[in-house]
Design an enzyme around this catalytic site. Structure first.
Site, mmCIF file in Angstrom:
data_model
loop_
_atom_site.group_PDB
_atom_site.id
_atom_site.type_symbol
_atom_site.label_atom_id
_atom_site.label_comp_id
_atom_site.label_asym_id
_atom_site.label_seq_id
_atom_site.Cartn_x
_atom_site.Cartn_y
_atom_site.Cartn_z
ATOM 1 N N ALA A 92 0.764 -1.432 0.071
ATOM 2 C CA ALA A 92 0.415 0.363 -0.063
ATOM 3 C C ALA A 92 0.823 0.612 0.234
ATOM 4 O O ALA A 92 0.609 2.594 -0.461
ATOM 5 C CB ALA A 92 -0.872 -0.495 1.653
ATOM 6 N N TYR B 117 -0.724 -13.792 2.182
ATOM 7 C CA TYR B 117 -0.241 -13.263 2.520
ATOM 8 C C TYR B 117 0.754 -14.820 3.174
ATOM 9 O O TYR B 117 0.706 -15.398 3.700
ATOM 10 C CB TYR B 117 0.001 -12.480 3.527
ATOM 11 C CG TYR B 117 -1.433 -10.931 3.266
ATOM 12 C CD1 TYR B 117 -0.854 -10.802 2.043
ATOM 13 C CD2 TYR B 117 -2.189 -11.614 3.485
ATOM 14 C CE1 TYR B 117 -1.444 -9.502 1.994
ATOM 15 C CE2 TYR B 117 -2.909 -10.489 4.039
ATOM 16 C CZ TYR B 117 -2.590 -9.111 2.562
ATOM 17 O OH TYR B 117 -3.945 -8.597 2.559
ATOM 18 N N ASP C 123 -5.662 3.417 -3.073
ATOM 19 C CA ASP C 123 -3.775 4.212 -2.444
ATOM 20 C C ASP C 123 -3.924 4.717 -3.635
ATOM 21 O O ASP C 123 -3.232 6.168 -3.310
ATOM 22 C CB ASP C 123 -3.114 2.571 -2.568
ATOM 23 C CG ASP C 123 -3.122 1.803 -2.026
ATOM 24 O OD1 ASP C 123 -3.133 1.533 -0.804
ATOM 25 O OD2 ASP C 123 -2.599 0.345 -2.677
#
Length: 315
Positions: free
Chosen positions: A34, A103, A257
């Protein structure tokens, strides 16, 4: 620097085909993070942006650093950790636009970024410090570093920009709410999504949400409302600003973002609150047109053409 930001960026593996990952044989490699997304988007819009993190002393770490540097973002404060690896993530795609994300970042080099790794003179050289809730969720060390950086930067006159970016795969709802609201009290520019704001405050109306954040000390609230656009408010003015229609979005990751970067860009150029929101909506919309987290962020002339502020010359 116009903006300095820091946080974890990972190597991102995007599947070439849809379906469960066990049936996917090929992936494309890029980066995802991000904070680096915001830095890259700001650099493309013509601003001086710096990003730093801790990376493993490995090929993935070298790839991330060279990629961010190649986008004309300053990476001079990036640190290497010879004992830990660089984080990675995989996307999993089905027929819907939003992918599943897996992740592999626990114990990564970035999650062990500490107060001692901060160059406060570098951070204080910026007009704006941008941080996110992702960094607050990664580890106690990273959380302490973020709060320390923000408090010290505020003492030195740096504006604080904060995107909650709530990731419930990283921490519980209760911990997220408590920690993020503490950061909100230190924030000047706040970029929550509507669902995030509802989770944090238990409110649903944009006006109530914005008023509550302003009472907590925020100077400007830019509430993201998805394809509907956004609601922005400060002490002087407020506005609902319509979004831009994207008929065939390819990848929505990175849109938030892009929104934050677009708004910050307008703020740095002293645009009005509504104009900042219009640019934010445009950059966020354009981010969805391209596969990947940061590949779709536009350059200044591209976003002005998209917004109808400049004519396009194709031939």
């Amino acid at each position: 620097m116009d903006v300095v930001t820091f946080g974890e960026t990972m190597v991102l593996f995007n599947p070439e085909t849809q379906g469960p990952l066990r049936y996917v044989g090929t992936f494309t490699k890029s980066i995802g993070g991000a904070e680096s997304n915001v830095a890259i988007a700001l650099a493309r819009l013509g601003h001086k942006a710096g990003w730093f993190s801790k990376l493993g002393d490995d090929e993935f770490g070298r790839y991330i650093k060279s990629t961010v540097m190649g986008e004309e973002v300053d990476v001079s404060r990036v640190k290497k950790d010879p004992k830990r690896t660089t984080g990675i993530l995989f996307k999993e795609r089905f027929s819907t636009v939003n992918p599943n994300v897996y992740y592999y970042r626990k114990g990564s080099a970035a999650s062990h970024l500490m107060m001692e790794d901060l160059d406060m003179e570098y951070i204080a050289s910026a007009k704006i410090l941008h941080v996110t809730g992702i960094s607050l969720a990664l580890s106690e060390e990273m959380r302490e570093a973020v709060f320390y950086a923000v408090k010290e930067a505020k003492k030195r006159g740096v504006l604080i920009s904060f995107d909650p970016n709530i990731r419930l795969k990283l921490w519980s709802e209760e911990e997220a709410r408590e920690t993020i609201l503490e950061m909100v009290k230190l924030t000047d520019l706040l970029f929550p999504g509507k669902e995030e704001a509802e989770l944090l405050l238990g409110l649903t109306e944009p006006e109530e949400i914005a008023d509550t954040f302003l009472k907590l000390g925020v100077q400007t609230v830019a509430l993201k409302l998805g394809k509907s656009g956004c609601y922005v408010k400060n002490k002087e003015t407020e506005a609902f600003v319509h979004g831009y229609t994207v008929d065939h979005p390819v990848d929505t990751v990175g849109a938030g973002d892009g929104y934050a970067a677009g708004f910050i860009s307008g703020y740095l150029e002293n645009l009005s609150l509504t104009e900042c929101a219009q640019r934010a909506n445009a950059v966020g919309a354009m981010a969805t047109l391209v596969k990947g987290d940061m590949e779709g962020f536009p350059y200044k002339d591209q976003v002005e053409i998209f917004m109808g502020l400049k004519n396009s010359i194709d031939r």
